[in-house]
Scaffold this motif. Structure first.
Motif, short mmCIF file in Angstrom:
data_model
loop_
_atom_site.label_atom_id
_atom_site.label_comp_id
_atom_site.label_asym_id
_atom_site.label_seq_id
_atom_site.Cartn_x
_atom_site.Cartn_y
_atom_site.Cartn_z
N LYS A 88 -13.45 -5.78 7.82
CA LYS A 88 -12.22 -5.02 7.66
C LYS A 88 -11.03 -5.91 7.98
CE LYS A 88 -9.99 -0.77 9.21
NZ LYS A 88 -10.09 0.41 10.06
N LEU A 89 -9.95 -5.74 7.21
CA LEU A 89 -8.67 -6.40 7.47
C LEU A 89 -7.67 -5.33 7.90
CD1 LEU A 89 -8.18 -8.87 4.50
CD2 LEU A 89 -7.74 -9.41 6.87
N ILE A 90 -6.89 -5.63 8.89
CA ILE A 90 -5.86 -4.71 9.38
C ILE A 90 -4.52 -5.43 9.27
CG2 ILE A 90 -5.05 -3.38 11.36
CD1 ILE A 90 -8.03 -3.59 12.37
N LEU A 91 -3.52 -4.74 8.74
CA LEU A 91 -2.18 -5.32 8.60
C LEU A 91 -1.22 -4.69 9.60
CD1 LEU A 91 -1.96 -5.36 4.73
CD2 LEU A 91 -2.29 -7.32 6.24
N ASN A 92 -0.12 -5.41 9.88
CA ASN A 92 0.89 -4.88 10.78
C ASN A 92 1.65 -3.70 10.17
OD1 ASN A 92 2.02 -6.78 9.00
ND2 ASN A 92 3.65 -7.33 10.41
N THR A 93 1.54 -3.48 8.86
CA THR A 93 2.09 -2.31 8.19
C THR A 93 1.43 -2.19 6.82
OG1 THR A 93 4.11 -1.15 7.53
CG2 THR A 93 4.04 -3.51 7.12
N THR A 94 1.46 -0.99 6.27
CA THR A 94 0.86 -0.79 4.95
C THR A 94 1.90 -0.53 3.87
OG1 THR A 94 0.53 1.55 5.41
CG2 THR A 94 -1.33 0.05 5.87
N ALA A 146 5.86 -3.00 -5.83
CA ALA A 146 4.75 -3.91 -6.09
C ALA A 146 3.65 -3.65 -5.07
CB ALA A 146 5.21 -5.36 -6.01
N ILE A 147 2.44 -3.92 -5.48
CA ILE A 147 1.28 -3.87 -4.59
C ILE A 147 0.91 -5.31 -4.26
CG2 ILE A 147 -1.13 -3.16 -4.34
CD1 ILE A 147 0.88 -0.84 -4.45
N VAL A 148 0.71 -5.55 -2.97
CA VAL A 148 0.33 -6.88 -2.49
C VAL A 148 -1.05 -6.76 -1.85
CG1 VAL A 148 0.94 -8.71 -0.87
CG2 VAL A 148 2.72 -7.57 -2.17
N ARG A 161 2.03 -1.62 0.05
CA ARG A 161 3.06 -1.32 -0.96
C ARG A 161 4.37 -1.96 -0.49
NH1 ARG A 161 3.43 2.73 -4.60
NH2 ARG A 161 1.68 3.80 -3.63
N VAL A 162 5.03 -2.63 -1.44
CA VAL A 162 6.33 -3.23 -1.16
C VAL A 162 7.35 -2.59 -2.09
CG1 VAL A 162 7.68 -5.36 -1.08
CG2 VAL A 162 5.25 -5.41 -0.48
N ASN A 163 8.31 -1.87 -1.51
CA ASN A 163 9.40 -1.28 -2.27
C ASN A 163 10.61 -2.20 -2.14
OD1 ASN A 163 7.99 1.30 -2.76
ND2 ASN A 163 8.15 1.51 -0.55
N VAL A 164 11.16 -2.60 -3.27
CA VAL A 164 12.32 -3.48 -3.26
C VAL A 164 13.51 -2.71 -3.81
CG1 VAL A 164 13.30 -5.66 -4.07
CG2 VAL A 164 10.85 -5.51 -3.58
#
Length: 183
Positions: A88-94, A146-148, A161-164
């Motif tokens: 599993k990978l965990i990110l500091n935000t989704t 965009a999805i990263v 998800r990255v909202n610009v």
């Protein structure tokens, strides 16, 4: 050509997951030569390495040292820590929202006892949100979403998800300076 006085490697100390492969490359400073560059491991039960070429394979959890040695004995050593392969990978935000030209640094984590240094980031819409492959720094390019993806060597991944948004053209501050000017 002068004899080798240093050996340079493509990696410093690193964390590997069980089953992970990494190809250590090494070279000599300009103008220096040697008859050979040979690799060795301090613990083949933890990390095995091909003497010629430096291809290493993490075998079991633990610690080992990989050393490359030039024909005249000059060497370089890196420390390897082998952990369980990531599940599993965990990110500091989704999800984040940034403006055009702004950046955000994604950080990844693994559950206890798991790990690897080999994690890569990818953007499915780099024209909207571009991301550095190794460091996870995303930059807003154009307004949109965009999805990263963040992916480990063994295929374990997660998305964010990255909202610009368009960067604001100006700021409208109402405060004491405007009130004083109106008086």
């Amino acid at each position: 050509m002068d004899p080798a006085t240093d050996v340079i490697m493509n990696s410093g100390d690193r964390v590997m997951g069980v089953g992970e492969k990494f190809d250590f490359d090494s070279w000599l400073p300009n103008g220096q030569g040697t008859t050979s560059l040979l690799y060795s491991t301090s613990n083949a039960k933890v990390v095995d390495v091909a003497a010629a070429g430096g291809l290493s394979t993490a075998k079991a959890c633990g610690n080992a040292k990989i050393t490359v040695k030039a024909g005249n004995g000059v060497s370089r050593t890196v420390n390897i820590t082998v952990k369980n392969a990531p599940t599993k990978l965990i990110l500091n935000t989704t999800e984040i929202t940034i403006g055009k030209g702004e950046t955000f640094d994604f950080n990844h984590f693994f559950p206890g006892g798991q790990g690897t240094t080999s994690v890569r980031y990818y953007s499915y819409k780099p024209e909207i949100a571009d991301i550095t492959e190794k460091d996870g720094v995303v930059t807003g390019v154009e307004a949109g979403t965009a999805i990263v993806c963040c992916k480990a060597y063994n295929g374990v991944y997660t998305y964010m998800r990255v909202n610009v948004l368009d960067a604001p053209g100006y700021f409208d501050f109402v405060g004491e300076a405007e009130e004083a000017a109106a008086a």
